[in-house]
Design a protein around this motif. Structure first.
Motif, PDB file in Angstrom:
ATOM      1  N   ASP B 248     -65.100  10.571 -31.142  1.00 29.90           N
ATOM      2  CA  ASP B 248     -65.910   9.922 -32.179  1.00 29.90           C
ATOM      3  C   ASP B 248     -65.707  10.554 -33.549  1.00 29.90           C
ATOM      4  O   ASP B 248     -65.895   9.911 -34.569  1.00 29.90           O
ATOM      5  N   ASP B 249     -65.322  11.837 -33.553  1.00 28.78           N
ATOM      6  CA  ASP B 249     -65.180  12.508 -34.828  1.00 28.78           C
ATOM      7  C   ASP B 249     -63.900  13.328 -34.833  1.00 28.78           C
ATOM      8  O   ASP B 249     -63.936  14.563 -34.887  1.00 28.78           O
ATOM      9  N   TYR B 254     -53.424  13.240 -36.311  1.00 31.88           N
ATOM     10  CA  TYR B 254     -52.803  12.563 -35.170  1.00 31.88           C
ATOM     11  C   TYR B 254     -53.867  12.001 -34.234  1.00 31.88           C
ATOM     12  O   TYR B 254     -53.751  10.889 -33.734  1.00 31.88           O
ATOM     13  N   THR B 255     -54.941  12.785 -34.007  1.00 34.84           N
ATOM     14  CA  THR B 255     -56.015  12.315 -33.153  1.00 34.84           C
ATOM     15  C   THR B 255     -56.693  11.093 -33.779  1.00 34.84           C
ATOM     16  O   THR B 255     -57.036  10.130 -33.099  1.00 34.84           O
ATOM     17  N   GLN B 256     -56.856  11.159 -35.087  1.00 35.80           N
ATOM     18  CA  GLN B 256     -57.451  10.019 -35.786  1.00 35.80           C
ATOM     19  C   GLN B 256     -56.611   8.775 -35.575  1.00 35.80           C
ATOM     20  O   GLN B 256     -57.123   7.681 -35.316  1.00 35.80           O
ATOM     21  N   LEU B 257     -55.285   8.985 -35.618  1.00 30.18           N
ATOM     22  CA  LEU B 257     -54.371   7.859 -35.403  1.00 30.18           C
ATOM     23  C   LEU B 257     -54.526   7.309 -33.991  1.00 30.18           C
ATOM     24  O   LEU B 257     -54.638   6.094 -33.787  1.00 30.18           O
ATOM     25  N   VAL B 259     -57.101   7.546 -31.942  1.00 33.77           N
ATOM     26  CA  VAL B 259     -58.400   6.890 -31.766  1.00 33.77           C
ATOM     27  C   VAL B 259     -58.416   5.537 -32.459  1.00 33.77           C
ATOM     28  O   VAL B 259     -58.906   4.541 -31.916  1.00 33.77           O
ATOM     29  N   SER B 260     -57.805   5.489 -33.644  1.00 34.69           N
ATOM     30  CA  SER B 260     -57.857   4.230 -34.377  1.00 34.69           C
ATOM     31  C   SER B 260     -56.909   3.191 -33.809  1.00 34.69           C
ATOM     32  O   SER B 260     -56.996   2.021 -34.138  1.00 34.69           O
ATOM     33  N   SER B 261     -55.982   3.638 -32.945  1.00 31.27           N
ATOM     34  CA  SER B 261     -55.064   2.630 -32.407  1.00 31.27           C
ATOM     35  C   SER B 261     -55.577   1.979 -31.117  1.00 31.27           C
ATOM     36  O   SER B 261     -54.873   1.214 -30.492  1.00 31.27           O
ATOM     37  N   PRO B 264     -59.721  -3.037 -30.308  1.00 33.45           N
ATOM     38  CA  PRO B 264     -61.149  -3.332 -30.110  1.00 33.45           C
ATOM     39  C   PRO B 264     -61.325  -4.296 -28.944  1.00 33.45           C
ATOM     40  O   PRO B 264     -60.554  -5.238 -28.784  1.00 33.45           O
TER      41      PRO B 264
END
Lengths: 293, 265
Positions: B248-249, B254-257, B259-261, B264
């Motif tokens: 969630d945070d 790279y982790t952000q990438l 998670v965002s990939s 939905p």
């Protein structure tokens, strides 16, 4: 008529030395499969090339040889191997179990009890008891080395799950001297108890698979089983039609095309000996012919 | 059989210390250290080629590390270096105290042997010698993984993908292991079957108090099952933390990438 072009018992002396070493090692580690450099023999694989090599390596001029195939002394395979050694080694041959010092066998253990000093040589097609469960040789060797034999029980489990009882009727796995699990060659499981604590030396030769293994005299041989499904011998529920024996392993012989059949001893020597002693079965109730034996 | 309360839960079960593996000049995995506690589920996430599977193989002693070591607390409570175990001990560990769930069930099952025997094999390997008891235990486990008892004598090659995977889980859990390795257990299954399998796994893991190391590229699987997450990239652990915290945070780009990939739902 000893053919001079052959060495005694066909194989050359170096080969016999090599096989004897493998045999000694096999005796030292009961049930362990010793690899050996199996030779081409003048017969096809599957006809007993392993057994013949073991016999050739242990045979001496004073030995008396008996060869049986499915218990019988007079089938093609038995006769040709007997003649082979009569010709290449000039040894005496016999059909009497108690007179023989070396008995080469395919698929049976003689009914007459073996005694000390005798050697029983088995012809083995597939020496590896785990083969059909674990195809990788590297893995089965490791399993033997670490005594991981759970898989052997998987096979027996499958039998019970499918047929309600342990349906394996031949090549029934045994544990030798509490250590190695061994395939007793395709003998009927009826014969398994005869291997236990047997006074004779038992040698197993697999020519195509290039393995020799052994059960030394007076060695414990236990058939694998489950507590609630113990090992049982199987025998056709009939007396021998020729000698009336109630305790021997029987062959079923179809006699006509109307469902006629008779059960006779698979061990011909045992049957003939009994008949010579005056026993008879349903097929020859009064004195009959067959005085030639 | 085994009393899980006999070992304190405040001591780590599995300890990885500075693990590294290179294939020739290629460093597949570098400087990985962590501690896994009893009952804890650790997810290792990352893209293909990030060193996840290499790490899992080193942890489960299938691959020898180039450097570093793995220790495991045996059932007697002693932490031992796995590289120092003999082969017999290692293989014994593997069929009693450990489980390994492969992505491809054919690697973890005997496809030509009945389901009952597949589950019973581990029991027979540790010396069970009573057909009735083995079959009862196998039946219980098949029911727990929702396989009908009418299929107990069928070979897994007649099973669907989801059933095979559930059977593989039953086969692994029958000796009540304390640690289970899972390599993409839901890979290759369709979404509804995945959901059912995850549900089942989550139930079993909580109920049995299993410690699990699960390798996955699917962040949803990590979120559902795991307590902690390790994110790997290029053979290194770049981020580690509680699952919800990392997912969630995310801190690392790279982790952000990753998670965002996620698509939905």
């Amino acid at each position: 008529m000893n053919a001079p072009s052959y060495n005694f018992a066909y194989l050359d002396e170096q080969t016999k030395r090599m096989i004897r070493r493998a045999i000694l090692k096999a005796i030292a580690i009961p049930g362990y499969q010793v690899p050996f450099a199996s030779r081409e023999m003048p017969m096809p694989y599957g006809w007993g090339t392993g057994g013949v090599q073991v016999t050739a390596a242990i045979l001496g001029p004073s030995d008396v040889l008996k060869v049986i195939d499915q218990g019988s002394d007079d089938t093609t395979n038995a006769i040709s191997i007997r003649k082979f050694f009569a010709k290449t080694a000039g040894v005496a041959t016999t059909t009497r179990t108690d007179e023989a010092s070396v008995i080469q066998t395919r698929h049976r253990i003689p009914e007459a009890p073996l005694h000390e000093g005798q050697v029983l040589v088995y012809q083995v097609p597939i020496p590896e008891p785990l083969r059909f469960l674990e195809p990788r040789e590297t893995e089965t060797r490791r399993m033997h080395a670490l005594a991981e034999y759970g898989l052997m029980h998987v096979k027996l489990y499958e039998d019970i799950a499918k047929f309600g009882h342990i349906a394996t009727a031949y090549a029934y796995p045994v544990k030798v001297a509490g250590r190695y699990v061994m395939d007793p060659s395709p003998t009927p499981k009826f014969d398994n108890p005869k291997m236990d604590n047997c006074p004779a030396l038992q040698l197993f030769g697999a020519g195509r698979e290039k393995r020799i293994y052994a059960v030394p005299p007076y060695t414990e041989v236990v058939s694998l089983d489950f507590e609630d499904h113990p090992f049982t011998r199987y025998r056709q529920n009939a007396p021998c039609a020729l000698c009336g024996a109630e305790d021997s392993y029987l062959d079923e012989i179809v006699t006509d095309d109307k469902g006629g059949r008779m059960f006779v001893c698979s061990d011909t020597d045992y049957c003939e000996t009994r008949r010579a002693e005056g026993h008879f079965g349903s097929a020859n109730a009064p004195e009959t012919e067959r005085a030639d034996v | 059989m085994f009393d899980p309360t006999s070992i304190a839960t405040d001591q780590p079960l599995l300890v990885a210390d500075n693990l590294a593996k290179s294939y020739g000049r290629l460093p597949a995995c570098r400087g990985v250290s962590f501690k896994l506690y009893p009952g804890e589920v650790l997810a290792i996430v990352g893209e293909s080629g990030s060193g996840k599977s290499t790490l899992l193989q080193m942890l489960s002693t299938q691959l020898q590390p180039s450097a570093g070591r793995v220790s495991y607390r045996m059932r007697d409570g002693v932490l031992r270096d796995l590289a120092a175990l003999g082969e017999a001990e290692r293989r014994f560990l593997f069929r009693t105290d450990w489980g390994f769930v492969h992505q491809d069930p054919a690697m973890g099952l005997r496809m030509a042997v009945s389901a009952g025997a597949n589950v019973g094999e581990r029991l027979m390997a540790v010396g069970w010698n009573n057909y009735g008891k083995i079959r009862d235990t196998a039946s219980t486990w098949l029911q727990r993984v929702e396989i009908g008892l009418d299929r107990i004598d069928d070979a897994p090659r007649t099973y669907s993908g989801g059933m095979r995977q559930r059977l593989q889980i039953a086969r692994n859990l029958v000796t009540s292991p304390r640690l289970v390795f899972m390599d993409e257990p839901t890979g290759g299954l369709d979404v509804s079957v995945q959901a059912r399998l995850l549900d089942l796994l989550r139930g079993l893991v909580t109920e049995l108090g299993l410690a699990v190391v699960i390798v996955t590229h699917d962040l949803a699987v990590a979120r559902l099952l795991s307590h902690r997450v390790m994110v790997m990239q290029g053979g290194r652990v770049i981020e580690t933390g509680l699952t919800d915290q990392v997912l969630d945070d995310p801190r690392e780009p790279y982790t952000q990438l990753l998670v965002s990939s996620i698509l939905p739902a």
